[in-house]
Write a protein that holds these residues in place. Sequence first.
Motif, PDB file in Angstrom:
ATOM      1  N   HIS A   1       0.784  -1.230   0.000  1.00  0.00           N
ATOM      2  CA  HIS A   1       0.000   0.000   0.000  1.00  0.00           C
ATOM      3  C   HIS A   1       0.819   1.285   0.000  1.00  0.00           C
ATOM      4  N   PHE A   2       2.146   1.177  -0.005  1.00  0.00           N
ATOM      5  CA  PHE A   2       2.968   2.384   0.023  1.00  0.00           C
ATOM      6  C   PHE A   2       3.665   2.582  -1.306  1.00  0.00           C
ATOM      7  N   GLY A   3       3.716   3.826  -1.737  1.00  0.00           N
ATOM      8  CA  GLY A   3       4.337   4.162  -3.004  1.00  0.00           C
ATOM      9  C   GLY A   3       5.847   4.157  -2.920  1.00  0.00           C
ATOM     10  N   SER A   4       6.487   4.188  -4.072  1.00  0.00           N
ATOM     11  CA  SER A   4       7.955   4.206  -4.111  1.00  0.00           C
ATOM     12  C   SER A   4       8.507   5.490  -3.492  1.00  0.00           C
ATOM     13  N   ASP A   5       7.661   6.510  -3.358  1.00  0.00           N
ATOM     14  CA  ASP A   5       8.055   7.754  -2.703  1.00  0.00           C
ATOM     15  C   ASP A   5       7.601   7.776  -1.241  1.00  0.00           C
ATOM     16  N   ALA A   6       7.250   6.621  -0.692  1.00  0.00           N
ATOM     17  CA  ALA A   6       6.776   6.437   0.688  1.00  0.00           C
ATOM     18  C   ALA A   6       5.379   7.012   0.910  1.00  0.00           C
ATOM     19  N   SER A   7       4.649   7.312  -0.169  1.00  0.00           N
ATOM     20  CA  SER A   7       3.289   7.836  -0.026  1.00  0.00           C
ATOM     21  C   SER A   7       2.337   6.738   0.439  1.00  0.00           C
ATOM     22  N   SER A   8       1.366   7.157   1.226  1.00  0.00           N
ATOM     23  CA  SER A   8       0.320   6.249   1.692  1.00  0.00           C
ATOM     24  C   SER A   8      -0.899   6.402   0.784  1.00  0.00           C
ATOM     25  N   PRO A   9      -1.884   5.531   0.913  1.00  0.00           N
ATOM     26  CA  PRO A   9      -3.126   5.719   0.152  1.00  0.00           C
ATOM     27  C   PRO A   9      -3.749   7.092   0.422  1.00  0.00           C
ATOM     28  N   LEU A  10      -3.688   7.551   1.663  1.00  0.00           N
ATOM     29  CA  LEU A  10      -4.237   8.875   1.995  1.00  0.00           C
ATOM     30  C   LEU A  10      -3.499   9.979   1.237  1.00  0.00           C
ATOM     31  N   ASP A  11      -2.182   9.869   1.134  1.00  0.00           N
ATOM     32  CA  ASP A  11      -1.393  10.856   0.395  1.00  0.00           C
ATOM     33  C   ASP A  11      -1.801  10.884  -1.078  1.00  0.00           C
ATOM     34  N   ARG A  12      -1.922   9.711  -1.685  1.00  0.00           N
ATOM     35  CA  ARG A  12      -2.240   9.643  -3.118  1.00  0.00           C
ATOM     36  C   ARG A  12      -3.628  10.200  -3.409  1.00  0.00           C
ATOM     37  N   VAL A  13      -4.588   9.921  -2.540  1.00  0.00           N
ATOM     38  CA  VAL A  13      -5.943  10.432  -2.727  1.00  0.00           C
ATOM     39  C   VAL A  13      -5.960  11.957  -2.588  1.00  0.00           C
ATOM     40  N   ALA A  14      -5.194  12.482  -1.644  1.00  0.00           N
ATOM     41  CA  ALA A  14      -5.116  13.938  -1.471  1.00  0.00           C
ATOM     42  C   ALA A  14      -4.446  14.593  -2.683  1.00  0.00           C
ATOM     43  N   ARG A  15      -3.423  13.942  -3.238  1.00  0.00           N
ATOM     44  CA  ARG A  15      -2.700  14.501  -4.393  1.00  0.00           C
ATOM     45  C   ARG A  15      -3.594  14.718  -5.604  1.00  0.00           C
ATOM     46  N   VAL A  16      -4.580  13.829  -5.785  1.00  0.00           N
ATOM     47  CA  VAL A  16      -5.460  13.968  -6.949  1.00  0.00           C
ATOM     48  C   VAL A  16      -6.616  14.925  -6.676  1.00  0.00           C
ATOM     49  N   GLY A  17      -6.683  15.469  -5.462  1.00  0.00           N
ATOM     50  CA  GLY A  17      -7.711  16.452  -5.139  1.00  0.00           C
ATOM     51  C   GLY A  17      -9.020  15.885  -4.642  1.00  0.00           C
ATOM     52  N   TYR A  18      -9.022  14.615  -4.238  1.00  0.00           N
ATOM     53  CA  TYR A  18     -10.257  14.036  -3.694  1.00  0.00           C
ATOM     54  C   TYR A  18     -10.498  14.640  -2.316  1.00  0.00           C
ATOM     55  N   THR A  19     -11.681  15.227  -2.121  1.00  0.00           N
ATOM     56  CA  THR A  19     -11.967  15.917  -0.865  1.00  0.00           C
ATOM     57  C   THR A  19     -12.762  15.071   0.123  1.00  0.00           C
ATOM     58  N   GLY A  20     -13.221  13.905  -0.308  1.00  0.00           N
ATOM     59  CA  GLY A  20     -13.950  13.029   0.603  1.00  0.00           C
ATOM     60  C   GLY A  20     -12.994  12.246   1.497  1.00  0.00           C
ATOM     61  N   LEU A  21     -13.563  11.371   2.282  1.00  0.00           N
ATOM     62  CA  LEU A  21     -12.785  10.525   3.184  1.00  0.00           C
ATOM     63  C   LEU A  21     -12.428   9.225   2.467  1.00  0.00           C
ATOM     64  N   MET A  22     -11.131   8.919   2.391  1.00  0.00           N
ATOM     65  CA  MET A  22     -10.702   7.645   1.818  1.00  0.00           C
ATOM     66  C   MET A  22     -10.960   6.562   2.858  1.00  0.00           C
ATOM     67  N   LEU A  23     -11.754   5.551   2.485  1.00  0.00           N
ATOM     68  CA  LEU A  23     -12.149   4.512   3.437  1.00  0.00           C
ATOM     69  C   LEU A  23     -11.273   3.270   3.376  1.00  0.00           C
ATOM     70  N   GLY A  24     -10.712   2.984   2.222  1.00  0.00           N
ATOM     71  CA  GLY A  24      -9.887   1.783   2.114  1.00  0.00           C
ATOM     72  C   GLY A  24      -9.377   1.577   0.704  1.00  0.00           C
ATOM     73  N   GLU A  25      -8.338   0.765   0.630  1.00  0.00           N
ATOM     74  CA  GLU A  25      -7.706   0.456  -0.647  1.00  0.00           C
ATOM     75  C   GLU A  25      -7.460  -1.045  -0.705  1.00  0.00           C
ATOM     76  N   ASN A  26      -7.875  -1.676  -1.801  1.00  0.00           N
ATOM     77  CA  ASN A  26      -7.581  -3.082  -2.053  1.00  0.00           C
ATOM     78  C   ASN A  26      -6.613  -3.152  -3.222  1.00  0.00           C
ATOM     79  N   ILE A  27      -5.625  -4.031  -3.109  1.00  0.00           N
ATOM     80  CA  ILE A  27      -4.625  -4.185  -4.162  1.00  0.00           C
ATOM     81  C   ILE A  27      -4.441  -5.664  -4.469  1.00  0.00           C
TER      82      ILE A  27
END
Length: 170
Positions: A92-118
């Motif tokens: 769940h972590f990016g090569s830049d150490a980003s979390s799912p919360l970081d990635r969702v914020a980067r794209v401008g999603y303003t809602g609450l991220m509830l979960g990520e399945n991979i």
Amino acid sequence: MSRLLILLFSAMLVLTACGDATAPKTDSNGKPLPRLYRISKGQTAKVQFRMLDSVNALRQASGAGPVQLDSKLNAAAATHSRDMSVQNRPWHFGSDASSPLDRVARVGYTGLMLGENISETYETELETLSAWMEQSDTREVILDKRAVNLGFSWFQEPNGKIWWTMILGS
């Protein structure tokens, strides 16, 4: 009568010739080997909507409301799928150490991220969804009653391996 028999015999020969004579390839345990699932560039919407419909059917059966595709969550999912391939590991972590919360914020999603399945697999999106539904933690993400948005994307390597990412948000 002989004409009828000849006609029936000829029809049987034609139908037999139409069948697939090759048996499915199996492993040493007799289980069918996976078949390469290739996703062409023009199938993005088709695959995403097939997943959306399937998720909503599962959610309805569990008493949860439907979700809709969200372009920002789709973008975050696509970015992470490609990044997992680069890292060659499903996590769940990016090569830049980003979390799912970081990635969702980067794209401008303003809602609450509830979960990520991979997932890292050669299987189709529906086989992947089925595997996610068999695990309690990934099933909980899919059936979270707070969810209203779905992001779903993938990256397929030239060898056919697919890196799937699903994100749900409220």
